[in-house]
Design a protein around this motif. Structure first.
Motif, PDB file in Angstrom:
ATOM      1  N   VAL A   1       4.090  -0.896  13.235  1.00 39.42           N
ATOM      2  CA  VAL A   1       5.124  -0.423  12.320  1.00 39.42           C
ATOM      3  C   VAL A   1       4.621  -0.680  10.905  1.00 39.42           C
ATOM      4  CG1 VAL A   1       6.328  -2.641  12.422  1.00 39.42           C
ATOM      5  CG2 VAL A   1       7.550  -0.632  11.632  1.00 39.42           C
ATOM      6  N   GLU A   2       4.844   0.281   9.988  1.00 39.94           N
ATOM      7  CA  GLU A   2       4.365   0.126   8.615  1.00 39.94           C
ATOM      8  C   GLU A   2       5.390   0.734   7.664  1.00 39.94           C
ATOM      9  OE1 GLU A   2       1.177  -1.112   5.899  1.00 39.94           O
ATOM     10  OE2 GLU A   2       2.143  -1.736   7.767  1.00 39.94           O
ATOM     11  N   TYR A   3       5.737  -0.049   6.615  1.00 41.83           N
ATOM     12  CA  TYR A   3       6.709   0.373   5.618  1.00 41.83           C
ATOM     13  C   TYR A   3       6.018   0.531   4.267  1.00 41.83           C
ATOM     14  CZ  TYR A   3      10.340  -1.471   8.824  1.00 41.83           C
ATOM     15  OH  TYR A   3      11.161  -1.732   9.888  1.00 41.83           O
ATOM     16  N   THR A   4       6.619   1.328   3.376  1.00 47.02           N
ATOM     17  CA  THR A   4       6.190   1.364   1.983  1.00 47.02           C
ATOM     18  C   THR A   4       7.369   1.721   1.098  1.00 47.02           C
ATOM     19  OG1 THR A   4       4.591   2.282   0.411  1.00 47.02           O
ATOM     20  CG2 THR A   4       5.484   3.788   2.039  1.00 47.02           C
ATOM     21  N   CYS A   5       7.373   1.148  -0.099  1.00 49.72           N
ATOM     22  CA  CYS A   5       8.378   1.491  -1.109  1.00 49.72           C
ATOM     23  C   CYS A   5       7.955   2.781  -1.802  1.00 49.72           C
ATOM     24  CB  CYS A   5       8.488   0.355  -2.124  1.00 49.72           C
ATOM     25  SG  CYS A   5       9.546   0.707  -3.543  1.00 49.72           S
ATOM     26  N   VAL A   6       8.906   3.692  -2.051  1.00 52.62           N
ATOM     27  CA  VAL A   6       8.616   4.999  -2.647  1.00 52.62           C
ATOM     28  C   VAL A   6       9.077   5.000  -4.102  1.00 52.62           C
ATOM     29  CG1 VAL A   6       8.947   7.485  -2.486  1.00 52.62           C
ATOM     30  CG2 VAL A   6       8.874   6.095  -0.397  1.00 52.62           C
ATOM     31  N   LEU A   7       8.198   5.442  -5.005  1.00 51.71           N
ATOM     32  CA  LEU A   7       8.517   5.510  -6.428  1.00 51.71           C
ATOM     33  C   LEU A   7       9.300   6.780  -6.747  1.00 51.71           C
ATOM     34  CD1 LEU A   7       5.100   4.475  -8.015  1.00 51.71           C
ATOM     35  CD2 LEU A   7       7.078   3.024  -7.575  1.00 51.71           C
ATOM     36  N   PRO A   8      10.330   6.690  -7.592  1.00 58.53           N
ATOM     37  CA  PRO A   8      11.024   7.907  -8.031  1.00 58.53           C
ATOM     38  C   PRO A   8      10.083   8.804  -8.838  1.00 58.53           C
ATOM     39  CG  PRO A   8      12.279   5.921  -8.560  1.00 58.53           C
ATOM     40  CD  PRO A   8      10.923   5.465  -8.155  1.00 58.53           C
ATOM     41  N   THR A   9      10.363  10.076  -8.860  1.00 56.82           N
ATOM     42  CA  THR A   9       9.505  11.040  -9.553  1.00 56.82           C
ATOM     43  C   THR A   9       9.268  10.685 -11.022  1.00 56.82           C
ATOM     44  OG1 THR A   9      10.257  12.774  -8.041  1.00 56.82           O
ATOM     45  CG2 THR A   9       9.210  13.488 -10.094  1.00 56.82           C
ATOM     46  N   PRO A  10      10.293  10.267 -11.794  1.00 65.02           N
ATOM     47  CA  PRO A  10      10.023   9.939 -13.211  1.00 65.02           C
ATOM     48  C   PRO A  10       9.007   8.818 -13.382  1.00 65.02           C
ATOM     49  CG  PRO A  10      12.379  10.183 -12.835  1.00 65.02           C
ATOM     50  CD  PRO A  10      11.726  10.161 -11.486  1.00 65.02           C
ATOM     51  N   MET A  11       8.810   7.997 -12.357  1.00 67.94           N
ATOM     52  CA  MET A  11       7.897   6.858 -12.477  1.00 67.94           C
ATOM     53  C   MET A  11       6.521   7.157 -11.898  1.00 67.94           C
ATOM     54  SD  MET A  11      10.450   3.688 -11.693  1.00 67.94           S
ATOM     55  CE  MET A  11      12.005   3.550 -12.573  1.00 67.94           C
ATOM     56  N   LEU A  12       6.309   8.369 -11.422  1.00 65.33           N
ATOM     57  CA  LEU A  12       4.973   8.742 -10.960  1.00 65.33           C
ATOM     58  C   LEU A  12       4.065   8.959 -12.163  1.00 65.33           C
ATOM     59  CD1 LEU A  12       5.902  11.273  -8.123  1.00 65.33           C
ATOM     60  CD2 LEU A  12       5.205   8.876  -7.885  1.00 65.33           C
ATOM     61  N   GLY A  13       2.759   8.987 -11.915  1.00 65.94           N
ATOM     62  CA  GLY A  13       1.794   9.193 -12.973  1.00 65.94           C
ATOM     63  C   GLY A  13       0.831  10.289 -12.618  1.00 65.94           C
ATOM     64  N   SER A  14      -0.167  10.446 -13.476  1.00 73.19           N
ATOM     65  CA  SER A  14      -1.191  11.464 -13.243  1.00 73.19           C
ATOM     66  C   SER A  14      -2.552  10.840 -12.963  1.00 73.19           C
ATOM     67  CB  SER A  14      -1.294  12.399 -14.460  1.00 73.19           C
ATOM     68  OG  SER A  14      -1.633  11.652 -15.612  1.00 73.19           O
ATOM     69  N   ASP A  15      -2.665   9.505 -13.034  1.00 75.03           N
ATOM     70  CA  ASP A  15      -3.953   8.838 -12.853  1.00 75.03           C
ATOM     71  C   ASP A  15      -3.789   7.691 -11.854  1.00 75.03           C
ATOM     72  OD1 ASP A  15      -6.789   8.450 -13.713  1.00 75.03           O
ATOM     73  OD2 ASP A  15      -6.016   6.501 -14.307  1.00 75.03           O
ATOM     74  N   TYR A  16      -4.651   7.685 -10.825  1.00 75.68           N
ATOM     75  CA  TYR A  16      -4.576   6.674  -9.766  1.00 75.68           C
ATOM     76  C   TYR A  16      -5.984   6.213  -9.398  1.00 75.68           C
ATOM     77  CZ  TYR A  16       0.217   8.363  -8.961  1.00 75.68           C
ATOM     78  OH  TYR A  16       1.535   8.713  -9.107  1.00 75.68           O
ATOM     79  N   MET A  17      -6.047   5.054  -8.761  1.00 73.84           N
ATOM     80  CA  MET A  17      -7.287   4.590  -8.153  1.00 73.84           C
ATOM     81  C   MET A  17      -6.956   4.095  -6.755  1.00 73.84           C
ATOM     82  SD  MET A  17     -10.181   1.953  -9.584  1.00 73.84           S
ATOM     83  CE  MET A  17     -10.655   3.045 -10.932  1.00 73.84           C
ATOM     84  N   ILE A  18      -7.782   4.497  -5.792  1.00 74.63           N
ATOM     85  CA  ILE A  18      -7.510   4.238  -4.377  1.00 74.63           C
ATOM     86  C   ILE A  18      -7.977   2.829  -3.993  1.00 74.63           C
ATOM     87  CG2 ILE A  18      -8.003   5.014  -2.022  1.00 74.63           C
ATOM     88  CD1 ILE A  18      -6.266   6.905  -3.794  1.00 74.63           C
ATOM     89  N   GLN A  19      -7.211   2.201  -3.080  1.00 69.03           N
ATOM     90  CA  GLN A  19      -7.694   0.996  -2.415  1.00 69.03           C
ATOM     91  C   GLN A  19      -7.324   1.060  -0.942  1.00 69.03           C
ATOM     92  OE1 GLN A  19      -6.415  -3.416  -2.084  1.00 69.03           O
ATOM     93  NE2 GLN A  19      -7.294  -3.230  -4.138  1.00 69.03           N
ATOM     94  N   SER A  20      -8.274   0.700  -0.084  1.00 65.40           N
ATOM     95  CA  SER A  20      -8.051   0.657   1.354  1.00 65.40           C
ATOM     96  C   SER A  20      -8.881  -0.482   1.915  1.00 65.40           C
ATOM     97  CB  SER A  20      -8.438   1.993   2.004  1.00 65.40           C
ATOM     98  OG  SER A  20      -9.777   2.329   1.662  1.00 65.40           O
ATOM     99  N   PHE A  21      -8.791  -0.685   3.233  1.00 69.19           N
ATOM    100  CA  PHE A  21      -9.617  -1.720   3.855  1.00 69.19           C
ATOM    101  C   PHE A  21     -10.859  -1.056   4.461  1.00 69.19           C
ATOM    102  CE2 PHE A  21     -10.846  -5.271   6.503  1.00 69.19           C
ATOM    103  CZ  PHE A  21     -10.455  -6.361   5.724  1.00 69.19           C
ATOM    104  N   PRO A  22     -12.049  -1.689   4.294  1.00 69.31           N
ATOM    105  CA  PRO A  22     -13.270  -1.064   4.833  1.00 69.31           C
ATOM    106  C   PRO A  22     -13.125  -0.704   6.310  1.00 69.31           C
ATOM    107  CG  PRO A  22     -13.806  -2.968   3.468  1.00 69.31           C
ATOM    108  CD  PRO A  22     -12.319  -2.964   3.622  1.00 69.31           C
ATOM    109  N   ALA A  23     -13.445   0.523   6.632  1.00 72.92           N
ATOM    110  CA  ALA A  23     -13.257   1.032   7.994  1.00 72.92           C
ATOM    111  C   ALA A  23     -14.537   0.865   8.798  1.00 72.92           C
ATOM    112  CB  ALA A  23     -12.861   2.506   7.949  1.00 72.92           C
ATOM    113  N   ASP A  24     -14.413   0.304  10.024  1.00 72.50           N
ATOM    114  CA  ASP A  24     -15.594   0.201  10.883  1.00 72.50           C
ATOM    115  C   ASP A  24     -15.461   1.006  12.177  1.00 72.50           C
ATOM    116  OD1 ASP A  24     -13.695  -1.404  11.998  1.00 72.50           O
ATOM    117  OD2 ASP A  24     -14.969  -3.188  12.183  1.00 72.50           O
TER     118      ASP A  24
END
Length: 789
Positions: free
Chosen positions: A124-147
């Motif tokens: 099971v996995e949850y995430t909080c969702v940001l309202p549209t006014p608080m979204l941006g145009s610039d992001y940087m990705i982070q994940s866990f190294p996949a093997d």
């Protein structure tokens, strides 16, 4: 305390929009964009994908796929869990590197908090969702190294004709290599673009930027992550969080552990070059832009304090449990302290295998009294965080239902939800203040003052270099020292000669990228200047106590030394030290007696033969006083003459029979008789203390006749003695003769109590037994004293 005030030099409508944005203190809203990513652990069935909402008032929530026409609504009740399921056909895809119709638009008739949930088997996995006014145009990705399975992210357009540039930091599953730029056009709002990494691989540090400042929603994580790897923990779970726009990235993070059976993993990704990462006060690495530092928390109950010199993103990854333990992989985004909330409303939903849910709250220690959970003050639940001075932490066991956290303190709080069960766990942040942190920052000696909100500590005569950094264009800087203009240079070097507290402010005019607006901001910090301290220590010791140790320094003789230390504020502390060593006294007495007198008693000592006896006493300086008695014998054929005398000690040195006596001693004079036999004359001198007798007690003991316990300075009964009194004992009796107390009249006094309880007001009788000098006689003195209250 650092303060900041911002005004906008622009048109009125821009001011109004900016002010409206500044009033957001949480991630509640009425308009959202959502996407679900590929989950290897998903069994194709209904009710794998869902959203749930919490609201203060009853309202209607609608989710729609604008590119397929599918839509569904539900009524959100303020006091119950509200969950809406999304059909797999509408929201689930295994595609990569292609535009899909899997983006959703969610809107409501009133303000709600929105969260997504993805179920697997049994993950099971949850995430909080940001309202549209608080979204941006610039992001940087982070994940866990996949093997074994890909790391991944998905982009959702909120406007038509959205063009996105993706600068890869890692290889993709469709052959794109790290360093390449992929340009994607999303023609309609709701169009999504999922992208997966190669295996093994990792897309952390990939930059995602929408052109023309168009807002996009980005979700990142792993299709199914083994944490730390497949060999160590052979169970994987889908992990996902909504990516946070880079303008909300901060520099100060407090990371609570998940309390899973194994220690969690923490990943820190840098937005800009030369990003120094400090963990619990120690600098551990310096990162280039897009690089990630990973470490393992020391235990499953650790709370870590992370500071970065440049904006960064921090995520915690819960570990695998070999497929059949308590907990399993999950991804939790750590909100920076700069994005503290003042209010949030959130649901807790019990899903398959989840046994317990916890709310984690972090706030300034001074603000714990302002924290209310479901309307109840929880100050008593907080404990201070040892490695994050000034902050406190609470971990609350929660039940299913709708909950709220509110704070009246301006510093607010950061909060997370975690849950665990058999082969499953989850965690998500309850929200972000979404303050734009791209504005300039004030640096002191190269350190961002955002990391020292309570100000700086410096020493007298220290020079501090103040400067302003900004990712954007700085037009003008004016420096204020204690409110007065000091300089208009780009930086300020100031030597603080005087001690005290000083305010340093920078008034800055600047422009942000792609924004013609000129902004004005004020940045302030407090500098506390501490003195360079000096102290003097004069001490004595005795020879038999050597070595003398002072702050790890060892001394063996008389000493004059200068010691330098560093105080708690880093200032020099100079100690001027003088030591006087009292030496041991050594006295020798010799005598000669006839051998016929053995065993011989001398000064209370028995000598069976020629020998020396050494005695040790303590002198007035507490040093050893060593007295050696040496006895020699002779063969006596004539009579030995003994001459003894006693003189006053005030007559020393004393001449007697041609011999000078410095103290009590015995001198043997040897003479040769006519028949060549020995003739011995022994002269023994003894001294006595000579002081005239005192005719009246009142000449050497004075006793007060009244005392007042608990009222003024005359609150204890004591006697006052002349120097000739060498011993005095005072006994107190009630006027009818009952014993009350006894004390040493030379060193002690009476506080007017009996067995710890105050005595009644009245007259009490005293008996003083005293001795004069070395006299063997004890004298008595009677009288009475009045106790007044």
């Amino acid at each position: 305390m650092k303060t900041r005030k911002r005004t906008y030099l622009t048109l009125l409508f821009i001011v109004l929009v900016s002010c409206a944005m500044a009033q957001n203190t949480n991630t509640m809203g009425t308009d959202f964009w959502v996407a679900f990513m590929d989950n290897i652990d998903t069994v194709p069935r209904s009710q794998c994908l869902s959203i749930f909402a919490a609201s203060e008032r009853t309202c209607t929530l609608t989710i729609t796929n604008p590119n397929t026409g599918w839509s569904q609504s539900m009524t959100v009740s303020p006091n119950s869990n509200n969950r809406l399921f999304v059909p797999l056909a509408q929201g689930y895809t295994t595609a990569s590197a292609q535009v899909t119709n899997t983006g959703f638009h969610v809107y409501s008739s009133d303000t709600v908090s929105l969260y997504t949930i993805t179920l697997g088997n049994p993950s099971v996995e949850y995430t909080c969702v940001l309202p549209t006014p608080m979204l941006g145009s610039d992001y940087m990705i982070q994940s866990f190294p996949a093997d074994r399975y890909s790391s991944e992210f998905t982009i959702v357009a909120t406007e038509d004709n959205t063009v996105v540039d993706i600068v890869l930091n890692g290889n993709t599953d469709n052959g794109h290599t790290s360093g390449q730029t992929i340009t994607v056009t999303l023609p309609l709002a709701g169009k999504a673009y999922p992208l997966k990494s190669a295996v093994p691989g990792d897309l952390s540090g990939t930059r995602v930027t929408a052109r023309n400042n168009k807002k996009i929603a980005v979700f990142h994580g792993d299709a199914c992550a083994y944490i730390p790897d497949w060999n160590t923990g052979r169970s994987c779970d889908h992990v996902v969080e909504q990516a946070i726009p880079t303008q909300y990235w901060g520099r100060e993070f407090i990371v609570p552990a998940s309390h899973s059976p194994r220690a969690d993993y923490v990943r820190v990704t840098a937005l800009d070059d030369n990003c120094a990462v400090t963990l619990n006060g120690n600098t551990v690495t310096i990162l280039a832009t897009g690089r990630t530092y990973q470490y393992t928390m020391s235990s499953n109950s650790t709370i870590d304090y992370i500071q970065t010199s440049m904006p960064a993103l921090v995520n915690v990854y819960f570990p695998s449990t070999d497929g059949h333990g308590y907990g399993d992989p999950s991804m939790l985004t750590i909100a920076p302290i700069e994005q503290s909330l003042s209010y949030c409303r959130y649901p807790i939903i019990t899903t398959s295998n989840i046994y317990e849910h916890y709310t984690h709250i972090i706030c300034r220690s001074s603000a714990t009294g302002s924290i209310y959970v479901d309307g109840t003050n929880r100050a008593s639940s907080f404990t201070s965080i040892s490695n994050a001075p000034g902050y406190s932490y609470a971990r609350l066991n929660m039940l299913e239902g709708i909950h709220s956290i509110a704070s009246s303190d301006t510093n607010g709080y950061i909060a997370y939800i975690t849950g665990s069960g058999s082969r499953v766990s989850y965690g998500y942040c309850l929200g972000y203040a979404c303050k734009d942190l791209r504005a300039p920052s004030l640096l002191a000696d190269g350190v961002n003052t955002d990391l020292t909100p309570d100000g700086l500590d410096r020493c007298a005569d220290d020079t501090v270099r103040f400067s302003v950094i900004s990712p954007d264009s700085i037009i003008y800087v004016r420096w204020l020292l204690n409110g007065a203009t000091y300089s208009t240079n780009w930086s300020l070097n100031h030597c603080f000669h005087d001690t005290g507290t000083f305010s340093v402010c920078a008034l800055v005019n600047f422009m942000m990228a792609d924004d013609p607006t000129i902004y004005r901001d004020t940045f302030c910090t407090t500098v506390r200047v501490h003195p360079q301290r000096q102290s003097y220590i004069d001490d004595t010791c005795v020879e038999n106590q050597l070595p003398y140790i002072l702050r790890s320094h060892r001394y063996l003789t008389d000493t004059i030394d200068t010691l330098r230390y560093t105080t708690v504020h880093g200032c020099d502390s100079t100690v001027y030290f003088t030591l006087k060593v009292w030496r041991n006294d050594s006295i020798r007495f010799d005598t000669v007696v006839c051998d016929t007198l053995l065993p011989f008693t001398w000064h209370g000592l028995s000598f069976p033969r020629d020998t020396s006896i050494t005695l040790r006493f303590t002198n007035q300086h507490k040093a050893d006083s060593i007295i050696t008695y040496t006895l020699d014998t002779v063969t006596c054929r004539l009579i030995i003459t003994y001459c003894d005398t006693i003189v006053c000690d005030t007559l020393l040195p004393y001449d007697w029979h041609g011999v000078t006596f410095l103290t009590d001693s015995t001198v043997t004079m040897r003479y040769n008789a006519m028949d060549n036999s020995d003739s011995l004359v022994v002269y023994a001198l003894y001294t006595t203390e000579c002081r005239p007798p005192l005719p009246d007690d009142s000449l050497y003991i004075w006793v007060p006749n009244v005392f007042t316990p608990g009222r003024d300075e005359n609150n204890r009964f004591r006697i006052f003695c002349s120097d000739v009194v060498t011993e005095a004992t005072v006994a107190i009796y009630q006027h009818w003769g009952d014993f009350v107390t006894r004390f040493d009249g030379l060193t002690e006094s009476w506080d007017g109590t009996f067995k710890g309880a105050p005595c009644q007001q009245g007259t009490y009788v005293y008996l003083i037994s005293y001795r004069i000098g070395n006299s063997r006689k004890m004298n008595n003195m009677f009288g009475s004293v009045t106790l007044l209250r």
